[in-house]
Design an enzyme around this catalytic site. Structure first.
Site, short mmCIF file in Angstrom:
data_model
loop_
_atom_site.label_atom_id
_atom_site.label_comp_id
_atom_site.label_asym_id
_atom_site.label_seq_id
_atom_site.Cartn_x
_atom_site.Cartn_y
_atom_site.Cartn_z
N GLY A 71 0.82 -1.20 0.00
CA GLY A 71 0.00 0.00 0.00
C GLY A 71 0.86 1.26 0.00
CD GLU A 72 4.80 -0.08 1.83
OE1 GLU A 72 4.02 -0.74 1.10
OE2 GLU A 72 5.51 -0.59 2.71
CB THR A 101 3.22 -0.41 6.01
OG1 THR A 101 4.25 -1.23 5.47
CG2 THR A 101 3.67 1.02 6.08
CG HIS A 226 12.86 -6.93 7.20
ND1 HIS A 226 12.24 -8.07 6.75
CD2 HIS A 226 11.85 -6.08 7.58
CE1 HIS A 226 10.93 -7.93 6.87
NE2 HIS A 226 10.66 -6.75 7.37
CG ASP A 287 8.77 -9.16 4.09
OD1 ASP A 287 7.68 -9.07 4.68
OD2 ASP A 287 9.43 -8.16 3.72
ZN ZN Z 1 8.80 -5.79 7.48
#
Ligand code: ZN
Length: 391
Positions: A71-72, A101, A226, A287
């Site tokens: 959605g960034e 996010t 990450h 991820d």
């Molecule tokens: Zn992350």
């Protein structure tokens, strides 16, 4: 219903030799040199040949955006939900769903519902309470209550730190969230882990070091992920791993496949071991179905790709074939290591009474041939046998 996998090279993840494995219902019943059942008996039986195959525990992926991440780049960049066969064809039989996010248009109830749906379709699922943000969003009012009361919640996460998308939490705020997760875990006999999303910020793991040094909270309460996204964070991860922390590498980062760069998880594994990080402190997660957004130097969004759960096994394979890390070591980062980190007592090993989550690999190509989840054949001879409801 009984299944016998005959004559496979069994990595439990330790190498056990060529064995027969007996599966009854959803459990592993026996691992022996030779198992035979009277063919005249009335018991329904399936025999799976393990000839020229390697048998490993089903893989555990501790970080998957099962309802879709992202959605960034605006609403059209919200990533769709994951499908069952995306997961099973990657050898994954257990996963932890996370939000990410966006904790506004996506919420924990839909995450929980999706996790229950995937469980009904045949795999094992858990979730984390919360999203990137502190104060954490929750189902019951706070993260501690979620862990204690909601069966599928085993920790809090992914809380973002050192990232321009984080809520810029203070050390004190992160301390409180971690303390709550810890007590929630103690009271419910769950991991109570805090899964931390690390961004490209220059403060790297400093906050976590500070919390461990200034409180009674141990390194084992955190699972930062990450950590292979850039070289300076990776350097800090090695320091953190040697000091006692658990380190998780994201397998979706592949400079040759997407623009976001980072160090391939297979290379990160090899380098960490060479630097002296104990193997049992290292895990992989995919991820999967998360966004891999690309921002320019002004932190402006310029594009996005989608993380793949299949990358989990790709980086296992690359670590074995390209980095020459022994198979029994590499397998631990997606089986026994995440099982112990997440306190999943019946997962991550091939042994009597453990869940019958199994993966058969071709001995030469290391391709995934057959995947069994809780005793059910999901993939066989590279063919999908069980599809999700809408596949
Ligand atoms: Zn992350």
């Amino acid at each position: 219903m009984i299944k016998i996998i005959k004559g496979a090279k069994v990595y439990s993840p330790e190498y056990k030799g060529v064995k027969d494995v007996l599966v009854m219902g959803d459990k592993i019943w026996a691992v022996e040199d030779s198992i035979s059942i009277d063919s005249n008996s009335n018991i329904e039986m399936v025999v799976i040949s393990g000839k020229n195959k390697i048998l490993t525990p089903g893989f555990i992926d501790s970080h998957v955006h099962i309802t879709g991440g992202g959605g960034e780049g605006g609403f059209k960049t919200r990533i769709p939900e994951i499908m069952l066969s995306d997961i099973t064809t990657g050898g994954i039989t257990t996963l932890v769903g996370v939000l990410g996010t966006d904790g506004v248009t996506r919420n924990l109830l839909s995450l929980l519902a999706k996790a229950r749906g995937l469980e009904e379709e045949g795999i094992t699922t858990f979730i984390y309470s919360g999203s990137y943000r502190i104060p954490v969003i929750s189902i019951t009012g706070n993260g501690m209550r979620d862990i204690i009361i909601v069966d599928k919640v085993i920790g809090v996460g992914e809380i973002a730190i050192s990232d321009h998308r984080s809520s810029q939490p203070t050390v004190q705020e992160l301390k409180r969230v971690t303390a709550d997760a810890r007590v929630g875990g103690i009271l419910s006999d769950k991991a109570g882990i805090v899964n931390l999303h690390l961004g490209d910020g220059k403060s790297v793991l400093n906050m976590v070091f500070e919390i461990v040094e200034s409180t009674e909270i141990p390194y084992s309460q955190f699972l930062p992920t990450h950590l292979n996204r850039n070289s300076y964070l990776f350097e800090d991860a090695i320091k953190y791993g040697k000091a006692g922390g658990f380190i998780d590498f994201t397998t979706s980062y592949d400079p040759s496949e997407n623009k976001i760069g980072g160090i391939k998880a297979s290379k990160a594994l090899k380098k960490s071991l060479d630097a002296g990080v104990p193997l049992e402190r290292i895990t992989y997660s995919s991820d999967g179905q998360g966004s891999l957004p690309v921002f320019n130097e002004k932190e402006e969004f310029v594009g996005l790709s989608v993380g793949k759960v299949a990358s989990l096994f790709k980086e296992v394979k690359d670590a074995i074939l390209e980095e020459k890390v022994p198979i029994e070591k590499v397998i631990t980062v997606v089986t026994s290591n995440p099982a112990s980190r997440l306190k999943l007592k019946n997962k991550g090993r091939i042994a009597k009474d453990f869940d019958a989550d199994l993966v058969l690999l071709d001995e030469n190509s290391l391709d995934i041939d057959t995947v069994i989840a809780k005793g059910r054949i999901m993939v066989q001879n590279k063919e999908i046998k069980v599809r999700g409801m809408f596949e």
